[in-house]
Design an enzyme around this catalytic site. Structure first.
Site, PDB file in Angstrom:
ATOM      1  N   PRO A  45      22.256   9.647  21.819  1.00  0.00           N
ATOM      2  CG  PRO A  45      24.354   8.813  21.215  1.00  0.00           C
ATOM      3  CD  PRO A  45      23.677   9.752  22.165  1.00  0.00           C
ATOM      4  CG  ASP A  46      18.638   5.747  17.974  1.00  0.00           C
ATOM      5  OD1 ASP A  46      19.790   5.807  17.488  1.00  0.00           O
ATOM      6  OD2 ASP A  46      17.610   5.776  17.281  1.00  0.00           O
ATOM      7  CG  PHE A  47      21.285   0.675  21.244  1.00  0.00           C
ATOM      8  CD1 PHE A  47      22.172   1.469  21.932  1.00  0.00           C
ATOM      9  CD2 PHE A  47      20.833  -0.483  21.860  1.00  0.00           C
ATOM     10  CE1 PHE A  47      22.601   1.148  23.204  1.00  0.00           C
ATOM     11  CE2 PHE A  47      21.254  -0.826  23.125  1.00  0.00           C
ATOM     12  CZ  PHE A  47      22.136  -0.008  23.804  1.00  0.00           C
ATOM     13  NE  ARG A  48      19.065  -2.825  17.589  1.00  0.00           N
ATOM     14  CZ  ARG A  48      18.957  -2.807  18.908  1.00  0.00           C
ATOM     15  NH1 ARG A  48      18.387  -1.785  19.516  1.00  0.00           N
ATOM     16  NH2 ARG A  48      19.412  -3.808  19.629  1.00  0.00           N
ATOM     17  CG  ASN A 119      14.839   5.308  26.822  1.00  0.00           C
ATOM     18  OD1 ASN A 119      15.178   4.439  26.032  1.00  0.00           O
ATOM     19  ND2 ASN A 119      14.081   6.337  26.478  1.00  0.00           N
ATOM     20  CG  ASP A 121      17.133   8.494  29.222  1.00  0.00           C
ATOM     21  OD1 ASP A 121      16.143   8.389  29.985  1.00  0.00           O
ATOM     22  OD2 ASP A 121      17.027   8.540  27.992  1.00  0.00           O
ATOM     23  CG  HIS A 138      16.028  -2.801  29.083  1.00  0.00           C
ATOM     24  ND1 HIS A 138      16.123  -2.472  27.747  1.00  0.00           N
ATOM     25  CD2 HIS A 138      15.252  -3.917  29.116  1.00  0.00           C
ATOM     26  CE1 HIS A 138      15.431  -3.349  27.014  1.00  0.00           C
ATOM     27  NE2 HIS A 138      14.892  -4.217  27.823  1.00  0.00           N
ATOM     28  CB  CYS A 181      35.500  -7.800  47.174  1.00  0.00           C
ATOM     29  SG  CYS A 181      34.376  -7.429  45.816  1.00  0.00           S
TER      30      CYS A 181
HETATM   31  P1  CNA Z   1      16.896   1.500  19.171  1.00  0.00           P
HETATM   32  O1  CNA Z   1      17.010   0.073  18.819  1.00  0.00           O
HETATM   33  O2  CNA Z   1      18.086   2.357  18.949  1.00  0.00           O
HETATM   34  O3  CNA Z   1      15.673   2.095  18.320  1.00  0.00           O
HETATM   35  C1  CNA Z   1      15.326   3.439  18.353  1.00  0.00           C
HETATM   36  C2  CNA Z   1      14.123   3.648  17.450  1.00  0.00           C
HETATM   37  O4  CNA Z   1      13.666   4.970  17.613  1.00  0.00           O
HETATM   38  C3  CNA Z   1      14.389   3.431  15.971  1.00  0.00           C
HETATM   39  O5  CNA Z   1      13.309   2.763  15.373  1.00  0.00           O
HETATM   40  C4  CNA Z   1      14.512   4.871  15.425  1.00  0.00           C
HETATM   41  O6  CNA Z   1      14.094   4.974  14.080  1.00  0.00           O
HETATM   42  C5  CNA Z   1      13.551   5.583  16.339  1.00  0.00           C
HETATM   43  N1  CNA Z   1      13.847   6.992  16.546  1.00  0.00           N
HETATM   44  C6  CNA Z   1      15.036   7.615  16.638  1.00  0.00           C
HETATM   45  N2  CNA Z   1      14.882   8.914  16.917  1.00  0.00           N
HETATM   46  C7  CNA Z   1      13.547   9.113  17.008  1.00  0.00           C
HETATM   47  C8  CNA Z   1      12.741  10.240  17.282  1.00  0.00           C
HETATM   48  N3  CNA Z   1      13.272  11.459  17.504  1.00  0.00           N
HETATM   49  N4  CNA Z   1      11.395  10.089  17.299  1.00  0.00           N
HETATM   50  C9  CNA Z   1      10.827   8.878  17.052  1.00  0.00           C
HETATM   51  N5  CNA Z   1      11.540   7.785  16.772  1.00  0.00           N
HETATM   52  C10 CNA Z   1      12.885   7.890  16.768  1.00  0.00           C
HETATM   53  O7  CNA Z   1      16.431   1.710  20.683  1.00  0.00           O
HETATM   54  P2  CNA Z   1      15.422   0.819  21.549  1.00  0.00           P
HETATM   55  O8  CNA Z   1      15.052   1.634  22.718  1.00  0.00           O
HETATM   56  O9  CNA Z   1      14.355   0.219  20.730  1.00  0.00           O
HETATM   57  O10 CNA Z   1      16.400  -0.371  21.977  1.00  0.00           O
HETATM   58  C11 CNA Z   1      16.416  -0.833  23.219  1.00  0.00           C
HETATM   59  C12 CNA Z   1      17.739  -0.572  23.954  1.00  0.00           C
HETATM   60  C13 CNA Z   1      18.315   0.774  23.663  1.00  0.00           C
HETATM   61  C14 CNA Z   1      17.485  -0.550  25.417  1.00  0.00           C
HETATM   62  O11 CNA Z   1      18.085  -1.645  26.010  1.00  0.00           O
HETATM   63  C15 CNA Z   1      18.073   0.772  25.955  1.00  0.00           C
HETATM   64  O12 CNA Z   1      18.684   0.601  27.191  1.00  0.00           O
HETATM   65  C16 CNA Z   1      19.025   1.184  24.935  1.00  0.00           C
HETATM   66  N6  CNA Z   1      19.368   2.617  24.859  1.00  0.00           N
HETATM   67  C17 CNA Z   1      18.882   3.522  25.744  1.00  0.00           C
HETATM   68  C18 CNA Z   1      19.216   4.848  25.636  1.00  0.00           C
HETATM   69  C19 CNA Z   1      18.659   5.830  26.633  1.00  0.00           C
HETATM   70  O13 CNA Z   1      18.501   5.483  27.808  1.00  0.00           O
HETATM   71  N7  CNA Z   1      18.322   7.036  26.200  1.00  0.00           N
HETATM   72  C20 CNA Z   1      20.057   5.287  24.603  1.00  0.00           C
HETATM   73  C21 CNA Z   1      20.549   4.322  23.703  1.00  0.00           C
HETATM   74  C22 CNA Z   1      20.201   2.995  23.842  1.00  0.00           C
END
Ligand code: CNA
Length: 296
Positions: A45-48, A119, A121, A138, A181
């Site tokens: 899952p993404d964050f937002r 990411n 991952d 990051h 430690c």
């Molecule tokens: P975010 O803030 O969650 O944004 C994700 C964006 O991607 C949003 O605008 C969504 O609408 C969009 N989105 C979701 N699914 C898709 C898709 N299939 N195709 C195109 N667009 C899509 O995540 P960001 O990366 O902008 O935020 C930065 C954080 C999230 C970083 O510090 C990461 O470390 C952190 N993160 C990483 C992972 C990972 O490593 N896979 C997972 C979750 C969070």
């Protein structure tokens, strides 16, 4: 409804224009700037994203606020939420998506300059993209250190410690601690309140200089799957020289593409997987792509 249809058409048109651009300028390379959205297709899952994002699903971790899971001060007090998440996200559980392999194909075709990823991952590495192309802005799980004495542990050791059930301890003490430690071991993931790796800033400055110097080669910057809300990473698209074309592959318009759009911006409003497939088709790379997938 009509608007949505047109938007879809515009999105396809953007990909066609990118393909035509790359075919017309055979020396043009691509810098990818990516975030969690490119990995959602892998099951991470993404964050937002509303309803499916990590921040939406963190209630089980009893956090005072969602971002606390990546807050260094909070981690020192209560590492459990981060370790719980780390177990879920740990490399090896998930396979790269089409988009990751497409970036690998850009490398194989000599058309990749760099991948700036937020990411953690490591799916770019798992898709066999060369180290020199990847900037993990990051950080990632690839290395770690003890926050008390700075001792480094092999990733396998950290993984074992993370998964080791501490049967004789209550659940809240079930954390990965240092042999020397007893402080916490933390993967080198950048938390809120910590600085980004020097390499990120240095390489971005070099790449900006390269874009300016090679302006006639018509290099491209493709931003994908990010909400462009975490700084300083989120400011990268706005720093792209005005003569370099930018593209956005994302569900929704974000960051500088929304607040300060450029006439030349190319937007694919949809999933990065659909954008990847579309680009593979438009570039006539289907066969090469199949071969690559079967090889890795
Ligand atoms: P975010 O803030 O969650 O944004 C994700 C964006 O991607 C949003 O605008 C969504 O609408 C969009 N989105 C979701 N699914 C898709 C898709 N299939 N195709 C195109 N667009 C899509 O995540 P960001 O990366 O902008 O935020 C930065 C954080 C999230 C970083 O510090 C990461 O470390 C952190 N993160 C990483 C992972 C990972 O490593 N896979 C997972 C979750 C969070």
């Amino acid at each position: 409804m009509e608007f949505k249809k047109d938007f879809k058409k515009d999105s396809k048109m953007s990909i066609r224009k990118i393909a035509e651009h790359l075919q017309k300028h055979p020396r043009a390379k691509v810098i990818f700037v990516i975030g969690a959205g490119v990995s959602t297709a892998c099951g991470i899952p993404d964050f937002r994203s509303p309803k499916t994002g990590l921040y939406h699903n963190l209630s089980k971790l009893n956090l005072p606020y969602a971002e606390a899971v990546f807050d260094i001060e909070y981690f020192k007090e209560n590492p459990k939420p981060f370790y719980t998440l780390a177990k879920e996200l740990y490399p090896g559980t998930f396979k790269p998506a089409k988009f990751h392999y497409l970036m690998k194909l850009f490398e194989d075709e000599g058309r990749l300059k760099r991948i700036y990823t937020q990411n953690i991952d490591t799916l770019e590495r798992q898709a066999s993209v060369g180290d020199e192309y990847i900037i993990e802005a990051h950080g990632s799980f690839a290395s770690n250190h003890c926050i008390g004495c700075d001792k480094k542990f092999p990733i396998e050791t950290f993984k074992e410690k993370l998964n080791e059930p501490k049967a004789n301890l209550p659940l809240e003490f079930d954390y990965a601690s240092c042999d020397a430690c007893e402080s916490l071991i933390k993967p080198n993931i950048v938390f809120f309140g910590e600085g980004l790796p020097e390499k990120f800033f240095e390489t971005w400055d070099e790449d900006l200089e390269w874009l300016r110097k090679e302006v006639d080669e018509k290099h491209l910057v493709i931003v994908a799957g990010t909400s462009l809300t975490v700084y300083p990473f989120a400011s990268l698209p706005s720093e792209v020289p005005s003569k370099t074309a930018r593209a956005l592959f994302n569900i929704g318009l974000v960051g500088d593409f929304k607040s300060d759009p450029r006439k030349s911006d190319l937007v694919f409003n949809g999933s990065s997987e659909d954008a990847a497939q579309c680009l593979i088709d438009e570039l006539g790379w289907s066969e090469k792509f199949e071969k690559l997938i079967n090889k890795v």
